[in-house]
Design a protein around this motif. Sequence first.
Motif, short mmCIF file in Angstrom:
data_model
loop_
_atom_site.label_atom_id
_atom_site.label_comp_id
_atom_site.label_asym_id
_atom_site.label_seq_id
_atom_site.Cartn_x
_atom_site.Cartn_y
_atom_site.Cartn_z
N PHE A 457 50.96 0.37 21.94
CA PHE A 457 51.81 1.41 22.53
C PHE A 457 51.06 2.73 22.45
N TYR A 458 51.16 3.52 23.51
CA TYR A 458 50.48 4.81 23.54
C TYR A 458 51.43 5.85 24.14
N ASN A 459 51.11 7.10 23.95
CA ASN A 459 51.95 8.18 24.48
C ASN A 459 51.37 8.73 25.77
N SER A 460 52.25 8.88 26.76
CA SER A 460 51.85 9.47 28.03
C SER A 460 51.81 11.00 27.90
N LYS A 461 51.53 11.66 28.98
CA LYS A 461 51.35 13.11 28.99
C LYS A 461 52.57 13.84 28.45
N ASP A 462 53.78 13.35 28.78
CA ASP A 462 55.01 14.02 28.34
C ASP A 462 55.57 13.44 27.05
#
Length: 722
Positions: A457-462
């Motif tokens: 799992f990774y974090n997007s721009k927002d």
Amino acid sequence: MYDRSIAFYFAILVFVSAFNTNSESLMSQDSPTLSYPETKKVEQVDEYFGVEVADPFRWLEDDVRQSEDVAAWVEAQNKVSFGYIETLPFRKEIDQRLTKLWDYEKYSAPFRRGDRYYFQKNDGLQNQFVLYSQDALDAEPKVLIDPNTWSEDGTVALGGLAFSDDGKYLAYGVQKSGSDWRTWQVMEIESGKMLADKLEWIKFGGASWSKDSKGFFYNRYDEPSKEDEFTSLNLNQKVYYHELGYDQSEDELIHSDPDHPEWGFSPEVSEDGKYLILTVWKGTDDRYRVMYKDLSDPDSELVTLIDNFENEYSFVGNEGSTFYFKSDFEAPKKCILTIDISDPEKRNVIIAEADEAMQSASMVGDNIISNYLKDAKSQVKIFDLAGTFVREVSFPGIGSAGGFGGRRDHDETFYSFSSFNRPPSTYRYDLKTGESKLLREAKVDFNPDDYEVSQVFYNSKDGTRVPMFIAHKKGIELDGTNPTLLYAYGGFNISLTPGFSISRLQWMEMGGIFAMPNLRGGGEYGKDWHKAGTKTQKQNVFDDFIAAAEYLIDNKYTSPEHLGIQGGSNGGLLVGACLTQRPDLYGACLPAVGVMDMLRFQEFTAGRFWVDDYGSSKASAEEFEALYKYSPLHNVTDGTAYPPTMVTTADTDDRVVPGHSFKFAARLQEAQSGENPTIIRIETSAGHGSGKPTSKIIEEVADQWAFLAKHLGMKPSFPESE
């Protein structure tokens, strides 16, 4: 019951593409300098909300079958592209190994109609799957329909099945050259005799038989003019009843709505034969009106049950006058509710919304089988007709399960299961005991234990948390040098799950990493996840994809010069937008049959349906501005060093008309600085992907993988036998 969702028709189930590097240093000294055909320009300017937009390649929208100029351009581009492809190292070895890997028996999950079982099988390298019948599961299969006999080049495919209730007849669709148009015919199953019945101009639909098996309901469009057959908008769909033995011109018109030419109508006869359910749609969103007709009364009229397009109401089945629907009514992740047509204002939720998004539901025996996604992995639960939980189906790991069809008088159902490193297996599921029995297991020339699949799992721009599957050979070193293929879709409520693909297996066998993020715009987490990647929020999808690329780079799986990106259809748009927004981030790009002109997509064939996801350049200034800001065609910038790119499309694509790819490739060639190739590979006698023969698929994948191997710095190894 057949799939009513237009998003289903827009999606490509298996795309095998990849993308090349923007680093000229990876191009060998003997790379040919490409000289592209000169593409003429025309004086064409359109105005949108006060903004003038030039469209100098407008003429490339013309149908290649009707325009000599476009046909000449296609021929010239293919000469350059295939000439370049012939120079690629490892092209022959990739083709040979891929052909060997592909040569294994492939089976669909069986299903039961009447007293027989049916399944589809491909011996290995057959261009099309063959339909078989069995009198029992352990009986010798018999060939019922072999589409491989319909054409020499394998470009005519089986495009839909509908069995009569008594199991005596089979109506089926014939698809030519990958077009969405189908011609339907009827067979007497026992004798194999073809009836004279022939129905034409059917698209985005199927057939549903009356209980007496004397005929069936179907939807179709009016016959288009010859010059507009593959490009004109599809409007004014109508519903007819066809009685066996009569000409199509004599079919009874059941319903049309000339006041709403953009509406479509999908007919389905309830299993008890008493009701005709008419699902009304107007786009790709799962938002439906519903009508029904009492077939026990020949004088009955259609009655409106749901009179708005606010929610999904997908018919699952009925118990007398009680209709069961899969719905998002007050349930963004979907629920099962019932409506008694004697009291239509009341909705009774029997299976409540879960934490996981419900993808599909079927009524088999006295059960409702609901297929969910838990972080994009299959989860199937069994309920009784009152909605009481019975059990969960057990699967052998992370993967994708599909099937689970059947009828009310059945105590069995069938499904298939696969994963990135697990070839498809088919199972019989006993609804009484909950036992799964393995029927067939694909035998592929590889060892699944050599590969591993993980989910990160990774974090997007927002800050949005996005899941991603990563698959590769065991023991790879995370040193930032691994050739990596990043594939995604991100639209139309379509969910990407971990399924098996021979082409992706070969990519991993050659030493590559395969990564697949589940972007917003898809259906992995329900309605809210989908809507967060649509219309003026579409940039979220591109941000999610770019963040996936950055995650792979930051965590040393790969680096920009070794990262290829892939997508087809709406995924082709994804690649085109991310290519123009971040050309520095990728080593190679393979946008396939993409929607590249976001200002004019709604002018052709099925494009008008897509405004549910994209919005429209004509709807409002806000939607125009959002589309114009990311439209791949309109965001190519002169003098930019774009990554090596191979655009792919097909001359008979009447879903996303090839003019999208033609115009984008012409603009990219015009703007490109440096020597990175920007070629377009145009398949002949093929469409959007459905029905494409095996021979053409293998050729295309081999071309793509060879393109990637060269530009991503891959030094593939092949088994010694090769």
